[in-house]
Structure formats: structure tokens, C-alpha cells
Design a protein around this motif. Structure first.
Motif, PDB file in Angstrom:
ATOM      1  N   LYS A 112       0.807  -1.219   0.000  1.00  0.00           N
ATOM      2  CA  LYS A 112       0.000   0.000   0.000  1.00  0.00           C
ATOM      3  C   LYS A 112       0.844   1.274   0.000  1.00  0.00           C
ATOM      4  O   LYS A 112       0.349   2.344  -0.346  1.00  0.00           O
ATOM      5  N   ASP A 240     -10.352  -5.410  -2.445  1.00  0.00           N
ATOM      6  CA  ASP A 240     -10.997  -4.403  -3.297  1.00  0.00           C
ATOM      7  C   ASP A 240     -10.680  -4.584  -4.777  1.00  0.00           C
ATOM      8  O   ASP A 240     -11.384  -4.064  -5.632  1.00  0.00           O
ATOM      9  N   GLY A 241      -9.580  -5.223  -5.076  1.00  0.00           N
ATOM     10  CA  GLY A 241      -9.219  -5.441  -6.476  1.00  0.00           C
ATOM     11  C   GLY A 241      -8.290  -4.391  -7.051  1.00  0.00           C
ATOM     12  O   GLY A 241      -7.997  -4.401  -8.244  1.00  0.00           O
ATOM     13  N   THR A 378       2.181  -9.421  -0.239  1.00  0.00           N
ATOM     14  CA  THR A 378       1.722  -8.035  -0.237  1.00  0.00           C
ATOM     15  C   THR A 378       1.958  -7.300   1.078  1.00  0.00           C
ATOM     16  O   THR A 378       1.917  -6.063   1.100  1.00  0.00           O
TER      17      THR A 378
HETATM   18  C1  LIG Z   1      -4.780  -4.342   0.414  1.00  0.00           C
HETATM   19  C2  LIG Z   1      -4.126  -5.659   0.509  1.00  0.00           C
HETATM   20  C3  LIG Z   1      -4.467  -6.726  -0.342  1.00  0.00           C
HETATM   21  C4  LIG Z   1      -5.554  -6.663  -1.355  1.00  0.00           C
HETATM   22  O1  LIG Z   1      -5.510  -5.552  -2.224  1.00  0.00           O
HETATM   23  P1  LIG Z   1      -6.842  -5.036  -2.913  1.00  0.00           P
HETATM   24  O2  LIG Z   1      -6.415  -3.917  -3.754  1.00  0.00           O
HETATM   25  O3  LIG Z   1      -7.769  -4.618  -1.800  1.00  0.00           O
HETATM   26  O4  LIG Z   1      -7.414  -6.177  -3.676  1.00  0.00           O
HETATM   27  C5  LIG Z   1      -3.778  -7.910  -0.198  1.00  0.00           C
HETATM   28  N1  LIG Z   1      -2.810  -8.060   0.726  1.00  0.00           N
HETATM   29  C6  LIG Z   1      -2.473  -7.063   1.563  1.00  0.00           C
HETATM   30  C7  LIG Z   1      -1.413  -7.310   2.569  1.00  0.00           C
HETATM   31  C8  LIG Z   1      -3.117  -5.832   1.486  1.00  0.00           C
HETATM   32  O5  LIG Z   1      -2.785  -4.871   2.333  1.00  0.00           O
END
Ligand SMILES: *Cc1c(COP(=O)(O)O)cnc(C)c1O
Ligand SMILES: [Zn+2]
Length: 421
Positions: A112, A240-241, A378
Motif C-alpha cells: 500500500k 478491493d481489487g 503483499t
Molecule cells: C490491500 C491488501 C491486499 C488486497 O488488495 P486489494 O487492492 O484490496 O485487492 C492484499 N494483501 C495485503 C497485505 C493488502 O494490504
């Protein structure tokens, strides 16, 4: 910003000038998510695979991003995260290669940061001094951190139930925090209303068209690390995608620029308890009219009852010939130690879901033996220690207790060698 042709509404196709529209298509409100359309012929003359080697982090790719040359950006190193070769994971699941893109190594420990850095840059262009977002936690921590670095005010709306580490980050970075006694989806509505009423810059995912543009930089780095070769498949946890839409956008950029010669299949991984997109995919439902669902999953970062970027997410999977898979909470928890033990990368539940999803995708034939796969870590495992402990306990831990004087040390070590619990 002569390298942007227009912002195109994903619902009606109408084209808007970036100076006329801040967030969504005026004809369609929150459903009218916009895509930034670039003048690749112009960009190709300015930006090359060689030129992007200069500098550090995501802003190396500034010529492909929706900012001016002189737009100030947060003074933190966002991007240039490692990509880890994981041959034991590849062998375990039965594919040719597995790499893990480790976004847990970002300044606030999740992917993010790429979007939040972009939000701070865009707010600076507009001269707005307060930025708001709703978040399950990571977008919040990222925005709070980027704002702290740039001396901008952050007002964050999070479910009061967010994991403690994520809340601690918000408070440490000095954000103003609104704890919503409800779901992420409810926090989104409140944050949107607050932005509108107070004139704050709105970072909300799927509403602000530039968040995709920040997140797409991760796939530039992936393809660059593989020698400007696309992998065959990328798996990623989807709430959210926005991330999967960002991967798709970044790949389309690279393909249009001629830097990669084919598109990977994108595989979206959803929790069984938050499977809006996977269900829509399976049953051929229209995501614009499909009603919100109730969610329940241990992977808080991918809990989204009405995925805000559902149109981009569906296009990402459909247009690349990929798919959606669902995984149970037990599979997600088991994936945390599986990846950690298999290659040394420690992810939070939503991150480890990308591995659980790869296993499911191989079982269902969506991914095959010859495929070279990138799984997206992520966010860091330290974001949710309780979940990590549960996953590790279930997988079996090796630990013995000893007295401080060492009286029982040898006996304990013998038990340890035998794999005692
Ligand atoms: C936000 C997030 C996701 C998913 O991302 P989206 O854009 O909401 O689909 C997956 N893994 C982590 C750790 C996140 O913070
Ligand atoms: Zn429209």
C-alpha cells in the motif's frame, strides 16, 4: 502532464481531462471509476528500460506515472523491494519456477505504500493539506507513514477491529484516527463523506484513479528483475481489487511500450468468506449490479463486501486469461509458515493467501507444470502476529523450555533433536 491523453470512464467510456475531474466520472458517481490513458508514443521517446535504472524506488518510473516532473514525493524509499527465488516452493507445488515479490519490505511493511506515496504526491499537486482514507489497516498505515514523512495531515477511518500492529502504526505516525465500530465497507462511506464535507484529498481505493497507478509500479520491478520477461502467472490476494487492477495496468503499459512481449495470466485469490469477485467470476455475474456480501475471514486485508475496484479486477483476470480461486481461512493460515519455511519470506494472512491460491490453482488446472509463477507477498507477517502464531502452531513448532542455570539443557536439546514440541 502532456503524457496523459485523458481519464476514461470504465462504465461509459467517456474521456475526461485530468484537470477537469479529480476522482470519478461525473456522469456515474462512485461507480464511474476512471482509467488513466497515456500517450505511449510520447513516453517511448522519453523513457527506456535503461533510463529507468537511474534513481531508486518507484519514482524511477516517473515518466510512466501521472505526476509532473517537479511534483514533490515523500522522502521515503518506496519500491525496489526484493524478488526472492523459491525453488523449494516451486517443487512443492509442481511448477517450473516460483518467485516471491516481497512487499513486506516497504517502509510501512505493505504494498500500500506505493499507492499512498502517490496520494501524497497528488495532494501536493492540488495544494491540499489533509488526506483521508478508509482502510482495513495497511492503506491506513501507509498513508499515515507517507504523510508523516511529508508533514501532511492524515485522517484515517479504520474498523475498530483492525489488528493491533496496524493501529499502533497509525498512532506512532501521528495520524488522526477515526475508529469505526463496523466494517471496512462502512468506514469507506464515512471517509468519503468526510472528504466531501471537509475538502480533504480522498485516497479511497477504487474512487481515486491514481491508486492503481502507484500500485502498478510493482509489476514494472517484477518484469525488470526477470530481464524484461513477463512471468507466466502472477497470483495475488484480492479484496478491493486495486492491486490486481494495478498489476494489469502496469503490464499493459509495459506491453504497449514494447518492453515485454506477452501478458502473464493474473490469478486473483479470495478468502472463502469474502469471495465477491470469485463468485461473480464463477457464476458470470455483473459486478456493477451485484449486491454487497457479508464478509468473515482471518485475512482482514482482503475482506471487502463490495470490492471498490471490482470493474478493474474483473478486467484484469478476464483480459489476461487468468482466473479467481478461493481458499479457506485454514489454508491461508497454513500458507504463512509454508512460505516462511519454504523461502524465508514472512507474510500476513492476505499476503500468504497468494501461495494458498497457487496451490488451489494448480489443483484446479488454472496453473500448470511448465508455468513460471510470481506470488505476491503483499504485506509483512509482523502486521498480524496473532494470525502468524496460529498458523505456525497448526503447522507444528519446535521449541523446548529450559531453566536458566542449564541444569536440564542436555535433556532439552535431546528432545529438540527429536523434534519435540
Ligand atoms: C490491500 C491488501 C491486499 C488486497 O488488495 P486489494 O487492492 O484490496 O485487492 C492484499 N494483501 C495485503 C497485505 C493488502 O494490504
Ligand atoms: Zn461514465
Amino acid at each position: 502532464m502532456d503524457h496523459i491523453l485523458h481519464l476514461r470512464c470504465l462504465l461509459c467510456g467517456k474521456e475526461h481531462r485530468p484537470e477537469d475531474v479529480a476522482y470519478v466520472c461525473p456522469d456515474h458517481g462512485v461507480e464511474g471509476v476512471l482509467d488513466v490513458v497515456y500517450d505511449y508514443d510520447l513516453i517511448r521517446r522519453r523513457v527506456t528500460p535503461e533510463s529507468v535504472r537511474d534513481g531508486a524506488g518507484m519514482w524511477r518510473f516517473r515518466g510512466l506515472l501521472p505526476v509532473e516532473t517537479e511534483t514533490p514525493v515523500p522522502p521515503l524509499l518506496v519500491g525496489d523491494t526484493p524478488i526472492v527465488d523459491a525453488p523449494r516452493l516451486a517443487a512443492a507445488v509442481g511448477v517450473a519456477r516460483v518467485w516471491v515479490k516481497d512487499e513486506g519490505r516497504q517502509p510501512t511493511a505493505s504494498l500500500k505504500d506505493r499507492a499512498s506515496a502517490m496520494a501524497v504526491a497528488k495532494a501536493a499537486e492540488r495544494g491540499v493539506e489533509t488526506i483521508t482514507t478508509a482502510s482495513t489497516g495497511n492503506a491506513a498505515a501507509a498513508l499515515a507513514g507517507m504523510c508523516a514523512a511529508s508533514a501532511v495531515r492524515a485522517v484515517i477511518f479504520v474498523p475498530a477491529s483492525a489488528p493491533p500492529a496496524k493501529l499502533a502504526q497509525l498512532h506512532a505516525f501521528g495520524a488522526a484516527v477515526v475508529l469505526v465500530e463496523g466494517s471496512y465497507d462502512q468506514a469507506v462511506l464515512l471517509s468519503m463523506a468526510a472528504a466531501e464535507r471537509r475538502g480533504w484529498y480522498n485516497r479511497n481505493t477504487g474512487f481515486n484513479p491514481y491508486m492503481t497507478e502507484g500500485k502498478k509500479t510493482v509489476v514494472y520491478e517484477i518484469c525488470e528483475a526477470l530481464g524484461w520477461q513477463a512471468p507466466d502467472v502472477i497470483t495475488v490476494g484480492v479484496g478491493d481489487g486495486c492491486i490486481i487492477g494495478g498489476l494489469h495496468k502496469g503490464l499493459r503499459d509495459l506491453f504497449a511500450m514494447g518492453w515485454i512481449d506477452r501478458m502473464p495470466r493474473l490469478v486473483g485469490v479470495q478468502a472463502e468468506g469474502s469471495a465477491f469477485l470469485a463468485d461473480a467470476w464463477r457464476f458470470g455475474e455483473d459486478v456493477v449490479t451485484k449486491p454487497a456480501i457479508a464478509t468473515h475471514t482471518v485475512a482482514d486485508s482482503i475482506a471487502a463486501g463490495l470490492p471498490r475496484d471490482r470493474v478493474k479486477a474483473m478486467a484484469a483476470v478476464r483480459d489476461t486469461g487468468g482466473g479467481f480461486v478461493t481458499v479457506s481461512d485454514d489454508e491461508i493460515l497454513a500458507a504463512i509458515p509454508a512460505v516462511a519455511r519454504g523461502c524465508g519470506v514472512f507474510g500476513e494472512p492476505a499476503a500468504a493467501a497468494s501461495w494458498a491460491g497457487l496451490v488451489a490453482a494448480v489443483q484446479s488446472g488454472v496453473v500448470g507444470r511448465g508455468d513460471r509463477v510470481v506470488i505476491m507477498n503483499t504485506g509483512s507477517g509482523l502486521k498480524d502476529v496473532a494470525a502468524a502464531s496460529r498458523g505456525a502452531e497448526a503447522a507444528g513448532t519446535t521449541a523446548v523450555r529450559v531453566r536458566p542455570d542449564g541444569r536440564d539443557l542436555d535433556e532439552a536439546l535431546d528432545r529438540l533433536e527429536m523434534g519435540a514440541r
